[in-house]
Enzyme design. Structure first.
Site, PDB file in Angstrom:
ATOM      1  N   TYR A 146       0.839  -1.205   0.000  1.00 30.86           N
ATOM      2  CA  TYR A 146       0.000   0.000   0.000  1.00 30.86           C
ATOM      3  C   TYR A 146       0.873   1.255   0.000  1.00 30.86           C
ATOM      4  O   TYR A 146       0.553   2.245  -0.658  1.00 30.86           O
ATOM      5  CB  TYR A 146      -0.926  -0.009   1.216  1.00 30.86           C
ATOM      6  CG  TYR A 146      -1.737   1.257   1.367  1.00 30.86           C
ATOM      7  CD1 TYR A 146      -2.865   1.477   0.579  1.00 30.86           C
ATOM      8  CD2 TYR A 146      -1.379   2.227   2.300  1.00 30.86           C
ATOM      9  CE1 TYR A 146      -3.613   2.643   0.709  1.00 30.86           C
ATOM     10  CE2 TYR A 146      -2.120   3.395   2.432  1.00 30.86           C
ATOM     11  CZ  TYR A 146      -3.233   3.594   1.636  1.00 30.86           C
ATOM     12  OH  TYR A 146      -3.954   4.754   1.765  1.00 30.86           O
ATOM     13  N   GLU A 147       1.994   1.201   0.730  1.00 34.20           N
ATOM     14  CA  GLU A 147       2.895   2.349   0.813  1.00 34.20           C
ATOM     15  C   GLU A 147       3.904   2.386  -0.332  1.00 34.20           C
ATOM     16  O   GLU A 147       4.879   3.127  -0.292  1.00 34.20           O
ATOM     17  CB  GLU A 147       3.617   2.344   2.169  1.00 34.20           C
ATOM     18  CG  GLU A 147       2.672   2.602   3.320  1.00 34.20           C
ATOM     19  CD  GLU A 147       3.333   2.592   4.681  1.00 34.20           C
ATOM     20  OE1 GLU A 147       4.491   2.121   4.809  1.00 34.20           O
ATOM     21  OE2 GLU A 147       2.684   3.064   5.636  1.00 34.20           O
ATOM     22  N   GLU A 154       4.928   1.242  15.340  1.00 34.61           N
ATOM     23  CA  GLU A 154       5.601   0.955  14.069  1.00 34.61           C
ATOM     24  C   GLU A 154       4.587   0.826  12.937  1.00 34.61           C
ATOM     25  O   GLU A 154       4.758   1.417  11.881  1.00 34.61           O
ATOM     26  CB  GLU A 154       6.439  -0.318  14.197  1.00 34.61           C
ATOM     27  CG  GLU A 154       7.143  -0.738  12.930  1.00 34.61           C
ATOM     28  CD  GLU A 154       8.220   0.234  12.474  1.00 34.61           C
ATOM     29  OE1 GLU A 154       8.521   0.241  11.263  1.00 34.61           O
ATOM     30  OE2 GLU A 154       8.772   0.986  13.289  1.00 34.61           O
ATOM     31  N   GLY A 168     -12.806   0.842   7.529  1.00 33.77           N
ATOM     32  CA  GLY A 168     -14.040   1.604   7.663  1.00 33.77           C
ATOM     33  C   GLY A 168     -15.029   0.988   8.632  1.00 33.77           C
ATOM     34  O   GLY A 168     -16.192   1.396   8.672  1.00 33.77           O
ATOM     35  N   GLN A 169     -14.592   0.026   9.430  1.00 30.01           N
ATOM     36  CA  GLN A 169     -15.480  -0.664  10.364  1.00 30.01           C
ATOM     37  C   GLN A 169     -15.067  -0.454  11.815  1.00 30.01           C
ATOM     38  O   GLN A 169     -15.395  -1.251  12.680  1.00 30.01           O
ATOM     39  CB  GLN A 169     -15.512  -2.160  10.031  1.00 30.01           C
ATOM     40  CG  GLN A 169     -16.010  -2.438   8.633  1.00 30.01           C
ATOM     41  CD  GLN A 169     -15.916  -3.908   8.264  1.00 30.01           C
ATOM     42  OE1 GLN A 169     -16.005  -4.791   9.110  1.00 30.01           O
ATOM     43  NE2 GLN A 169     -15.750  -4.176   6.986  1.00 30.01           N
ATOM     44  N   ILE A 229     -12.236  -0.857  13.217  1.00 32.20           N
ATOM     45  CA  ILE A 229     -11.203  -1.766  13.710  1.00 32.20           C
ATOM     46  C   ILE A 229      -9.931  -0.981  14.019  1.00 32.20           C
ATOM     47  O   ILE A 229      -9.321  -1.160  15.077  1.00 32.20           O
ATOM     48  CB  ILE A 229     -10.938  -2.893  12.692  1.00 32.20           C
ATOM     49  CG1 ILE A 229     -12.213  -3.723  12.502  1.00 32.20           C
ATOM     50  CG2 ILE A 229      -9.757  -3.755  13.126  1.00 32.20           C
ATOM     51  CD1 ILE A 229     -12.188  -4.636  11.307  1.00 32.20           C
ATOM     52  N   GLY A 230      -9.528  -0.102  13.113  1.00 30.41           N
ATOM     53  CA  GLY A 230      -8.333   0.717  13.338  1.00 30.41           C
ATOM     54  C   GLY A 230      -8.480   1.592  14.566  1.00 30.41           C
ATOM     55  O   GLY A 230      -7.530   1.748  15.347  1.00 30.41           O
ATOM     56  N   ASN A 257      -0.571   9.979   2.536  1.00 26.80           N
ATOM     57  CA  ASN A 257      -1.566   9.033   3.035  1.00 26.80           C
ATOM     58  C   ASN A 257      -2.698   9.787   3.753  1.00 26.80           C
ATOM     59  O   ASN A 257      -2.801   9.767   4.979  1.00 26.80           O
ATOM     60  CB  ASN A 257      -0.896   8.008   3.953  1.00 26.80           C
ATOM     61  CG  ASN A 257      -1.799   6.843   4.284  1.00 26.80           C
ATOM     62  OD1 ASN A 257      -3.012   6.891   4.062  1.00 26.80           O
ATOM     63  ND2 ASN A 257      -1.220   5.787   4.826  1.00 26.80           N
ATOM     64  N   TYR A 309      -5.685  10.035  12.210  1.00 23.72           N
ATOM     65  CA  TYR A 309      -4.949  10.530  13.382  1.00 23.72           C
ATOM     66  C   TYR A 309      -5.481  11.880  13.856  1.00 23.72           C
ATOM     67  O   TYR A 309      -5.495  12.155  15.059  1.00 23.72           O
ATOM     68  CB  TYR A 309      -3.452  10.612  13.090  1.00 23.72           C
ATOM     69  CG  TYR A 309      -2.828   9.265  12.819  1.00 23.72           C
ATOM     70  CD1 TYR A 309      -2.998   8.207  13.714  1.00 23.72           C
ATOM     71  CD2 TYR A 309      -2.082   9.034  11.672  1.00 23.72           C
ATOM     72  CE1 TYR A 309      -2.432   6.966  13.467  1.00 23.72           C
ATOM     73  CE2 TYR A 309      -1.505   7.796  11.429  1.00 23.72           C
ATOM     74  CZ  TYR A 309      -1.689   6.768  12.327  1.00 23.72           C
ATOM     75  OH  TYR A 309      -1.131   5.537  12.081  1.00 23.72           O
TER      76      TYR A 309
END
Length: 149
Positions: free
Chosen positions: A26-27, A83, A93-94, A96-97, A124, A131
């Site tokens: 992804y990065e 990290e 989008g649920q 979880i993060g 990003n 954040y």
């Protein structure tokens, strides 16, 4: 979506490595992942663990993780360095993060850390906006340095 949070075990490391690789792709740096399962096992589950992992999972398996360790600031003392925080793409989008991040904050407080720090790529936007929801300070002043060996 229902999911639970738990500490990772050594048996989880193949899926952890898959999450690390997914994030690196992804990065735009998938080719940079060179760590092996053996290194992860030794460094995280040996005599002196160098890192810890919080996992989110449901009946279908691991959905995401928070990977962190202790760093030391000569100005502040003990700090938690996040990290990686990653949720599989199909489960984003649920919330979880959000839960993983909150659990990491809780871990920082439990270890009496003075700060929790991390990095985010300047392009990003989804992560930056995530954040900002926590009123995080995002510092554009410092330049990252590294040496490769």
């Amino acid at each position: 979506m229902d999911f639970t949070i738990r500490k990772a075990t050594q048996e989880d490391l193949p899926e952890v490595l898959a999450l690390v690789t997914e994030l690196a792709v992804y990065e735009k740096a998938g080719h940079e992942v060179t760590i092996t399962l053996e290194e992860l096992e030794k460094d995280g589950f040996g005599e002196t663990p160098l890192y810890w992992i919080i996992l989110a999972e449901n009946d279908n398996g691991i959905l995401g993780m928070s990977f962190y360790y202790i760093r030391y600031s000569t100005w502040k003392g003990r700090c938690l360095y996040l990290e990686d925080i990653v949720v599989k793409e199909e489960h984003r989008g649920q919330k979880i993060g959000k839960v993983l991040f909150e659990e990491t904050i809780k871990a920082a407080k439990e270890m009496n850390a003075k700060l929790m720090t991390w990095q985010v790529l300047d392009w990003n936007e989804p992560a930056i906006n995530f954040y900002k929801k926590f009123n995080a300070e995002l510092d554009g002043e410092w330049i990252n340095g590294k040496l490769r060996f």
